[in-house]
Structure formats: C-alpha cells, structure tokens
Scaffold this motif. Structure first.
Motif, PDB file in Angstrom:
ATOM      1  N   SER A 107       0.840  -1.193   0.000  1.00  0.00           N
ATOM      2  CA  SER A 107       0.000   0.000   0.000  1.00  0.00           C
ATOM      3  C   SER A 107       0.876   1.243   0.000  1.00  0.00           C
ATOM      4  CB  SER A 107      -0.913   0.009   1.243  1.00  0.00           C
ATOM      5  OG  SER A 107      -1.538   1.264   1.400  1.00  0.00           O
ATOM      6  N   ASP A 108       0.679   2.113  -0.986  1.00  0.00           N
ATOM      7  CA  ASP A 108       1.470   3.340  -1.057  1.00  0.00           C
ATOM      8  C   ASP A 108       1.247   4.223   0.167  1.00  0.00           C
ATOM      9  OD1 ASP A 108       2.513   2.600  -3.480  1.00  0.00           O
ATOM     10  OD2 ASP A 108       1.057   3.724  -4.671  1.00  0.00           O
ATOM     11  N   LYS A 109       0.046   4.155   0.755  1.00  0.00           N
ATOM     12  CA  LYS A 109      -0.261   4.992   1.915  1.00  0.00           C
ATOM     13  C   LYS A 109       0.521   4.568   3.157  1.00  0.00           C
ATOM     14  CE  LYS A 109      -5.054   5.958   0.531  1.00  0.00           C
ATOM     15  NZ  LYS A 109      -6.482   5.808   0.926  1.00  0.00           N
ATOM     16  N   MET A 110       0.904   3.306   3.225  1.00  0.00           N
ATOM     17  CA  MET A 110       1.494   2.776   4.452  1.00  0.00           C
ATOM     18  C   MET A 110       2.924   2.278   4.292  1.00  0.00           C
ATOM     19  SD  MET A 110      -1.065   3.274   6.399  1.00  0.00           S
ATOM     20  CE  MET A 110      -0.869   2.302   7.876  1.00  0.00           C
ATOM     21  N   SER A 111       3.411   2.167   3.055  1.00  0.00           N
ATOM     22  CA  SER A 111       4.731   1.567   2.844  1.00  0.00           C
ATOM     23  C   SER A 111       5.874   2.504   3.233  1.00  0.00           C
ATOM     24  CB  SER A 111       4.885   1.156   1.376  1.00  0.00           C
ATOM     25  OG  SER A 111       4.757   2.285   0.520  1.00  0.00           O
ATOM     26  N   TYR A 112       5.588   3.796   3.408  1.00  0.00           N
ATOM     27  CA  TYR A 112       6.652   4.755   3.724  1.00  0.00           C
ATOM     28  C   TYR A 112       7.407   4.409   4.999  1.00  0.00           C
ATOM     29  CZ  TYR A 112       3.797   6.752   7.449  1.00  0.00           C
ATOM     30  OH  TYR A 112       3.077   6.912   8.608  1.00  0.00           O
ATOM     31  N   LYS A 113       6.795   3.634   5.864  1.00  0.00           N
ATOM     32  CA  LYS A 113       7.421   3.340   7.160  1.00  0.00           C
ATOM     33  C   LYS A 113       8.724   2.556   7.009  1.00  0.00           C
ATOM     34  CE  LYS A 113       2.840   3.568   9.139  1.00  0.00           C
ATOM     35  NZ  LYS A 113       1.723   2.908   9.815  1.00  0.00           N
ATOM     36  N   SER A 114       8.904   1.902   5.870  1.00  0.00           N
ATOM     37  CA  SER A 114      10.141   1.151   5.661  1.00  0.00           C
ATOM     38  C   SER A 114      11.344   2.063   5.452  1.00  0.00           C
ATOM     39  CB  SER A 114       9.993   0.210   4.454  1.00  0.00           C
ATOM     40  OG  SER A 114       9.809   0.956   3.262  1.00  0.00           O
ATOM     41  N   ARG A 115      11.114   3.373   5.349  1.00  0.00           N
ATOM     42  CA  ARG A 115      12.236   4.312   5.185  1.00  0.00           C
ATOM     43  C   ARG A 115      12.959   4.567   6.505  1.00  0.00           C
ATOM     44  NH1 ARG A 115       9.931   9.409   3.741  1.00  0.00           N
ATOM     45  NH2 ARG A 115      12.037  10.109   3.307  1.00  0.00           N
ATOM     46  N   TYR A 116      12.376   4.158   7.621  1.00  0.00           N
ATOM     47  CA  TYR A 116      12.976   4.433   8.937  1.00  0.00           C
ATOM     48  C   TYR A 116      13.630   3.146   9.431  1.00  0.00           C
ATOM     49  CZ  TYR A 116      10.206   8.540   8.272  1.00  0.00           C
ATOM     50  OH  TYR A 116       9.672   9.678   7.722  1.00  0.00           O
ATOM     51  N   ARG A 117      14.956   3.179   9.507  1.00  0.00           N
ATOM     52  CA  ARG A 117      15.703   1.948   9.754  1.00  0.00           C
ATOM     53  C   ARG A 117      16.727   2.131  10.862  1.00  0.00           C
ATOM     54  NH1 ARG A 117      16.723   0.259   3.364  1.00  0.00           N
ATOM     55  NH2 ARG A 117      14.598   0.718   2.691  1.00  0.00           N
TER      56      ARG A 117
END
Length: 254
Positions: free
Chosen positions: A217-227
């Motif tokens: 989901s484009d709305k929720m996938s951004y969280k993978s940017r925080y590592r």
C-alpha cells in the motif's frame, strides 16, 4: 475468541464480519476488537500494543484477516535509528518550526488543516463534518494522549497525536498543511516522524510505534524508510530485512 487478563478483570475480544479492505481493495478484512464495554487504560494498552494492537478512539483492535498477513505492526528502536540523507535534510529544513506539547483538543484551525489534508491525500469527497467526526477518533478518554503542534511563526502547519506508554510513544496520526508549495517542500511528514523519535529520546523511551506497515500500500509503505525497523510477526518482535525500495512520503498511522 481471545481472552486477556487486566487489572479490570478479563478482557474478551471479538472478530468482525469480513468487509472490503480499505488498503488492499482486492482483499477482505477482519478485525479483532477488544470488548468495547471494558475500560482500557494506558497500562493495559501498553501491554496490548506489544501484541500488535492499535486504537481508534477508545476502540482497540488488531487485523485478524483470513489468509492475509499484509498488515504488520512496526516500531523503531530509538537508540539504533540513524537518519538517511533525505531525512537529515528534512530535519535541517524544519528547524525554524516551533514545537509545542499540548492537550489533544481540536479547534477550527485543526479541523481546517485536517480537512484539507484528507482531501489532498486520501478522499477528495470528504466533507468538513466528516473531518470533525474523524478527528474525535484520534482522542481517548482513558489513555495518556497528547499532541505535538508545529508552528511556522504564528501559523499552525502540522499536528502529531501521540499516546505515551511506559515503553515508548505510539504515533496515532499526523496531519499537516497541504497546497502551499513552500510548505510542501519541507517534507513535513518525514520531519514529523523524526521529531517523534527525538521526543522518545528526550523522554528516555526506547520505542516509537508506527502502527501497521503494509508494503503493498502506497499509503502505508513509507514506514520502511525508517531503519532499523522491528516488526511483530508470529508472536514476537524481530528486526526486519527491508528492501531498498524508496516509497513515497506519508504520515498516516493506525
């Protein structure tokens, strides 16, 4: 049916009927809800979030879908987080914002920003009345909830609603000003997450809970940017091996 022991007695959980998933429309969603007639306070919620639960208003839930595990609870280990180049730039570009911790209360200015955010990011048909009603689901009567408000001079530009738990902060929802090119260039969504990580550090809290990560989901996938990022899978939290894909910025949490 799941049973959970609390200081208020036994807490029972009930599943909903299948309905169309709001994030992956080709699938059906089933939710596991805590008994709405029971009080869930901060300490109880702190335990439930460790099992992948989230809240909407006073309702506490977790996905319980048949044959689908796309919604993955994630959290950031604050002490280990290292920003990438884009995140460092977003942090630098927003140091002129004033950040204030406040009660979670919404006036006309909050409603206006939230409404424009929803129209721009999610559903262009959402009405102002719907926006006012949706904002109420960010609040809770029983959990320790507050807001971080971000001002540029005297102008409110972003709000982050958070729950403080003994082991960390839970990001409930962030919304910000849209439509202004000068504001858009600031990457407020990215800065909002970074500021919550810093808030955890200031409070000596080890975890920032980001809700559900949905890679498809484009709305929720951004969280993978925080590592690094930890995910709750198969009954335990573990470090996830993230792909190199850089999804679009977002701020929604669940």
């Amino acid at each position: 049916m799941m049973i959970f022991n609390t200081r208020f007695g036994r807490l029972f959980f009930f599943s909903t009927e299948p309905q169309t998933c709001s994030y992956l429309p080709d699938r059906e969603a089933v939710m596991l809800f805590a008994d709405p007639n029971k009080v869930i306070d901060t300490d109880t919620y702190a335990r439930l979030i460790e099992y992948g639960f989230r809240r909407s208003g006073d309702n506490v839930y977790r996905p319980h879908c048949r044959g689908c595990n796309a919604c993955i609870p994630v959290r950031i280990p604050v002490a280990e987080f290292t920003p990438d180049r884009a995140q460092r730039r977003a942090w630098r570009d927003n140091q002129d914002l004033t950040v204030t911790l406040t009660k979670t209360e919404f006036g006309p200015q909050h409603i206006d920003i939230y409404h424009r955010y929803q129209v721009a990011r999610h559903d262009g048909r959402v009405g102002e009345r719907d926006s006012r009603e949706q904002l109420e689901f960010l609040r809770s009567r029983f959990i320790n909830t507050s807001s971080l408000e971000y001002h540029l001079d005297d102008r409110l530009v972003m709000v982050s609603v958070i729950d403080q738990l003994p082991q960390g902060l839970s990001a409930v929802y962030t919304f910000y000003e849209t439509g202004d090119p000068d504001i858009s260039r600031r990457s407020l969504g990215t800065f909002g997450v970074l500021r919550l990580i810093e808030e955890c550090r200031q409070r000596d809290l080890p975890w920032l809970y980001l809700g559900y990560w949905i890679a498809e989901s484009d709305k929720m996938s951004y969280k993978s940017r925080y590592r690094p990022l930890h995910a709750y899978r198969d009954g335990r939290w573990e470090l996830v091996d993230l792909t190199a894909k850089e999804p679009a910025e977002g701020t929604q949490t669940l």
